[in-house]
Design a protein around this motif. Sequence first.
Motif, PDB file in Angstrom:
ATOM      1  N   LEU A  45       0.828  -1.207   0.000  1.00 25.41           N
ATOM      2  CA  LEU A  45       0.000   0.000   0.000  1.00 25.41           C
ATOM      3  C   LEU A  45       0.864   1.260   0.000  1.00 25.41           C
ATOM      4  CD1 LEU A  45      -2.861  -0.610   2.537  1.00 25.41           C
ATOM      5  CD2 LEU A  45      -3.095  -0.151   0.116  1.00 25.41           C
ATOM      6  N   TRP A  46       1.845   1.277   0.929  1.00 27.95           N
ATOM      7  CA  TRP A  46       2.671   2.478   1.064  1.00 27.95           C
ATOM      8  C   TRP A  46       3.487   2.727  -0.183  1.00 27.95           C
ATOM      9  CZ3 TRP A  46       1.599   6.123   4.186  1.00 27.95           C
ATOM     10  CH2 TRP A  46       1.093   5.876   5.467  1.00 27.95           C
ATOM     11  N   GLN A  48       2.792   1.882  -3.175  1.00 28.58           N
ATOM     12  CA  GLN A  48       1.923   2.241  -4.288  1.00 28.58           C
ATOM     13  C   GLN A  48       1.418   3.676  -4.132  1.00 28.58           C
ATOM     14  OE1 GLN A  48       1.550   0.138  -6.607  1.00 28.58           O
ATOM     15  NE2 GLN A  48      -0.132   0.904  -7.861  1.00 28.58           N
ATOM     16  N   HIS A  49       1.462   4.158  -2.889  1.00 26.60           N
ATOM     17  CA  HIS A  49       0.885   5.455  -2.569  1.00 26.60           C
ATOM     18  C   HIS A  49       1.722   6.559  -3.185  1.00 26.60           C
ATOM     19  CE1 HIS A  49      -1.698   8.028  -0.375  1.00 26.60           C
ATOM     20  NE2 HIS A  49      -0.763   8.516   0.411  1.00 26.60           N
ATOM     21  N   ASP A  50       1.079   7.480  -3.915  1.00 27.82           N
ATOM     22  CA  ASP A  50       1.830   8.505  -4.636  1.00 27.82           C
ATOM     23  C   ASP A  50       2.561   9.451  -3.683  1.00 27.82           C
ATOM     24  OD1 ASP A  50      -1.103   8.528  -4.602  1.00 27.82           O
ATOM     25  OD2 ASP A  50      -0.875  10.685  -4.788  1.00 27.82           O
ATOM     26  N   PHE A 189      -1.283  -0.678  16.675  1.00 21.80           N
ATOM     27  CA  PHE A 189      -1.302   0.617  16.002  1.00 21.80           C
ATOM     28  C   PHE A 189      -0.127   1.511  16.370  1.00 21.80           C
ATOM     29  CE2 PHE A 189      -5.710  -0.837  15.944  1.00 21.80           C
ATOM     30  CZ  PHE A 189      -5.859  -0.900  14.579  1.00 21.80           C
ATOM     31  N   ALA A 199       5.997   8.443  10.195  1.00 16.91           N
ATOM     32  CA  ALA A 199       4.867   8.976   9.428  1.00 16.91           C
ATOM     33  C   ALA A 199       3.774   9.538  10.320  1.00 16.91           C
ATOM     34  CB  ALA A 199       4.282   7.881   8.534  1.00 16.91           C
TER      35      ALA A 199
ATOM     36  N   SER B  51      -7.562   1.970  13.438  1.00 15.62           N
ATOM     37  CA  SER B  51      -7.648   1.733  11.988  1.00 15.62           C
ATOM     38  C   SER B  51      -7.894   3.031  11.253  1.00 15.62           C
ATOM     39  CB  SER B  51      -8.798   0.787  11.650  1.00 15.62           C
ATOM     40  OG  SER B  51      -8.812  -0.301  12.491  1.00 15.62           O
ATOM     41  N   PHE B  53      -7.088   5.964  12.265  1.00 17.24           N
ATOM     42  CA  PHE B  53      -5.854   6.746  12.357  1.00 17.24           C
ATOM     43  C   PHE B  53      -4.861   6.322  11.277  1.00 17.24           C
ATOM     44  CE2 PHE B  53      -1.490   6.635  14.075  1.00 17.24           C
ATOM     45  CZ  PHE B  53      -1.209   7.982  13.935  1.00 17.24           C
ATOM     46  N   ILE B  54      -4.647   5.000  11.150  1.00 18.09           N
ATOM     47  CA  ILE B  54      -3.709   4.513  10.128  1.00 18.09           C
ATOM     48  C   ILE B  54      -4.181   4.932   8.739  1.00 18.09           C
ATOM     49  CG2 ILE B  54      -2.788   2.429   9.029  1.00 18.09           C
ATOM     50  CD1 ILE B  54      -1.442   2.895  11.660  1.00 18.09           C
ATOM     51  N   LEU B  57      -3.310   8.421   7.765  1.00 14.32           N
ATOM     52  CA  LEU B  57      -1.919   8.691   7.388  1.00 14.32           C
ATOM     53  C   LEU B  57      -1.749   8.737   5.876  1.00 14.32           C
ATOM     54  CD1 LEU B  57       0.083   6.421   9.860  1.00 14.32           C
ATOM     55  CD2 LEU B  57      -0.372   8.846  10.038  1.00 14.32           C
ATOM     56  N   PHE B  58      -2.657   8.051   5.160  1.00  6.97           N
ATOM     57  CA  PHE B  58      -2.565   8.041   3.694  1.00  6.97           C
ATOM     58  C   PHE B  58      -3.126   9.326   3.095  1.00  6.97           C
ATOM     59  CE2 PHE B  58      -2.431   3.500   4.617  1.00  6.97           C
ATOM     60  CZ  PHE B  58      -1.408   3.095   3.786  1.00  6.97           C
ATOM     61  N   PHE B  59      -3.812  10.123   3.899  1.00  9.01           N
ATOM     62  CA  PHE B  59      -4.525  11.268   3.345  1.00  9.01           C
ATOM     63  C   PHE B  59      -3.924  12.613   3.735  1.00  9.01           C
ATOM     64  CE2 PHE B  59      -7.549   7.871   2.904  1.00  9.01           C
ATOM     65  CZ  PHE B  59      -8.109   8.128   1.666  1.00  9.01           C
ATOM     66  N   VAL B  60      -2.660  12.604   4.214  1.00 12.69           N
ATOM     67  CA  VAL B  60      -2.076  13.888   4.569  1.00 12.69           C
ATOM     68  C   VAL B  60      -1.809  14.700   3.302  1.00 12.69           C
ATOM     69  CG1 VAL B  60      -1.051  13.272   6.771  1.00 12.69           C
ATOM     70  CG2 VAL B  60       0.184  12.779   4.670  1.00 12.69           C
ATOM     71  N   GLU B  61      -1.830  15.980   3.411  1.00 15.85           N
ATOM     72  CA  GLU B  61      -1.574  16.900   2.304  1.00 15.85           C
ATOM     73  C   GLU B  61      -2.494  16.636   1.115  1.00 15.85           C
ATOM     74  OE1 GLU B  61       2.563  16.308   1.601  1.00 15.85           O
ATOM     75  OE2 GLU B  61       3.035  16.711   3.696  1.00 15.85           O
ATOM     76  N   GLN B  63      -3.842  14.101  -0.235  1.00 18.76           N
ATOM     77  CA  GLN B  63      -3.680  12.996  -1.175  1.00 18.76           C
ATOM     78  C   GLN B  63      -4.875  12.062  -1.127  1.00 18.76           C
ATOM     79  OE1 GLN B  63      -0.161  11.634   0.499  1.00 18.76           O
ATOM     80  NE2 GLN B  63       1.128  13.086  -0.582  1.00 18.76           N
ATOM     81  N   SER B  64      -4.933  11.142  -2.112  1.00 14.54           N
ATOM     82  CA  SER B  64      -6.016  10.167  -2.090  1.00 14.54           C
ATOM     83  C   SER B  64      -5.413   8.777  -2.038  1.00 14.54           C
ATOM     84  CB  SER B  64      -6.878  10.308  -3.337  1.00 14.54           C
ATOM     85  OG  SER B  64      -6.151   9.857  -4.458  1.00 14.54           O
ATOM     86  N   LEU B  65      -6.253   7.796  -1.786  1.00 16.63           N
ATOM     87  CA  LEU B  65      -5.783   6.417  -1.715  1.00 16.63           C
ATOM     88  C   LEU B  65      -6.319   5.692  -2.940  1.00 16.63           C
ATOM     89  CD1 LEU B  65      -4.269   4.341   0.007  1.00 16.63           C
ATOM     90  CD2 LEU B  65      -6.398   3.840   1.149  1.00 16.63           C
ATOM     91  N   PHE B 204      -8.704  -1.677   3.004  1.00 11.16           N
ATOM     92  CA  PHE B 204      -8.436  -0.587   2.071  1.00 11.16           C
ATOM     93  C   PHE B 204      -9.042  -0.926   0.715  1.00 11.16           C
ATOM     94  CE2 PHE B 204      -5.086  -1.028   5.191  1.00 11.16           C
ATOM     95  CZ  PHE B 204      -5.117   0.231   5.776  1.00 11.16           C
ATOM     96  N   ALA B 208      -6.013   0.442  -4.357  1.00  8.75           N
ATOM     97  CA  ALA B 208      -4.819   1.009  -3.736  1.00  8.75           C
ATOM     98  C   ALA B 208      -3.638   0.052  -3.805  1.00  8.75           C
ATOM     99  CB  ALA B 208      -5.110   1.370  -2.287  1.00  8.75           C
TER     100      ALA B 208
END
Lengths: 265, 273
Positions: A45-46, A48-50, A189, A199, B51, B53-54, B57-61, B63-65, B204, B208
């Motif tokens: 996932l990470w 692949q993440h842009d 977590f 992160a 979950s 929260f994690i 982390l993918f959506f900062v600034e 962004q999209s997933l 997810f 993704a």
Amino acid sequence: MRVAGLSPQVIKALFSTQYANMLEYRAEIALWALSGVLPFIMLTLWSQHDGGNSLAYQGSDLSRYFLSAFLVRQFSVVWVVFSFEEDALFGRLSPYILQPLHPLWRYVASHLAEQVTRFPFAFGIALIFFLLNPASFWLPSFWQLLLAWLATFFSFTIGFLLQSLIASLCFWNERASALERLLFVPYLFLSGLLAPLIAFPSDVLKFANWTPFPYLIDFPARVLAGLPVDILSGFLSQLFWIFCLLPAVLILWRLGVRRYTAMGA
Amino acid sequence: MCGATQLWELEMGRYLTTMRLFWSNAFGVLLEYQFNFLIEFFAMLASLIGSIFILSLFFVEGQSLGGWSWEAALVVQGFYTLLDGVTNTWLRPNLGAIVNYVREGTLDFVLLKPIDSQFWVSVRTLAPTGIPEIALGIVLILWAASKAGAEFSFGVLFVTSMMLLVSCIILYSLWFLIAATTIWFVKTWNATEVLRALLAAGRFPVVAYPPILRIIFTVLLPIAFLTTVPAEVILGQSATYTLLLGWLLALIAFFLSRIFWNFALSFYTSASS
């Protein structure tokens, strides 16, 4: 000469019986090893993440971090509360308590024996990982490996003590393993198994650093992966937690044994 | 003809009565352990917060997933929570116990009962501690979907619940297939742990993941149909053919589990033999 009930003969007997026992169940252990794939799922996932930029680790650093997290997890898995609960419920604990050896040593031996049995499987998974992702290959130096091993061992020790604390509560409530869930959730977590702690937003990171969890996965994994890490403060924190937890476990155990009613007897 | 229908109704009634007895019994057991219920509830709440929260982390600034917005990804998380609740309430307590029947030889008694053995092992008990998780999953789905701009027409809700049924059938079949292998390998109940670990990928949206995993998660291990597809349905983004494919997969998976159970039973030799 015995130290804490242990002598070389006792250690040898404990370890060799537990190892033989674990070898019997190697298929089971292989499956346990496989069930630790979560860091790899998160890695796909990470990577692949842009916005990998936001993560500070990129490319092979990211792969190395998650492979290290996987390996650290493999050698710090603890299940003492479940074994203990079963032994207490079925009355197997009674003869253990009579022996001139702290019963927790028996569980320590079984965990260490399991780690030895698990080693080839974890090694195999790491090899497959490098075959699929050759760019991330790295060989840690001898000192790095030694420090990573030590950090992982301390991580195992903290995990073991935390769970033993809950296991001691089995003397009061025979379903204490349910409490383990309250421990596992923050572990999952905050330990860095799902995302590197770097992160995290700074507030959460500050909070996490006050708990023992980051020193269970994130710290040893960074040492192993050769990523920037404050080695001294990491080890000091690990030792701090061990020195806090050890007396607590021993005291709670002592209080608990007095209440023990030998279920199933 | 009339007699056959009556007989069938009688049979159905018998199965329903059995199930009701089993489950009311399970609720009785729960009341014995109220403290555990409280702990489970807190753990579940903390787990959901973790979950989310994690996921954040993918959506900062901004962004999209994988092209999914934050709200849409939360819908997927909601479906995961719901299905995790179903797993904890229904699948784990029942299918996780099969290994004990095999090891202790009590499967003999199950097979001798005048009732379908797959039915018996599948609905024997219920762990009501997972029910709040199901409720929370539903709340999260509805809240996030409305934030994402979904329209809750009767049609959408109907198709969504149909797809949810598909997810449950697929999930059940996967669990059952793994659990049935314990007939051969008594000690490998932790194979279900491997399955659980893989199913965590359903937290997810499937887009993704890298392309190769997307294919695996759609065809080989249909995780996509568990969470992503129902989420697409409620968000009004799915194509009709995925729905049909979902039903087809669910039916195939269910019949496979049935065939496999009978096949596995033909190897069952009882505990002492």
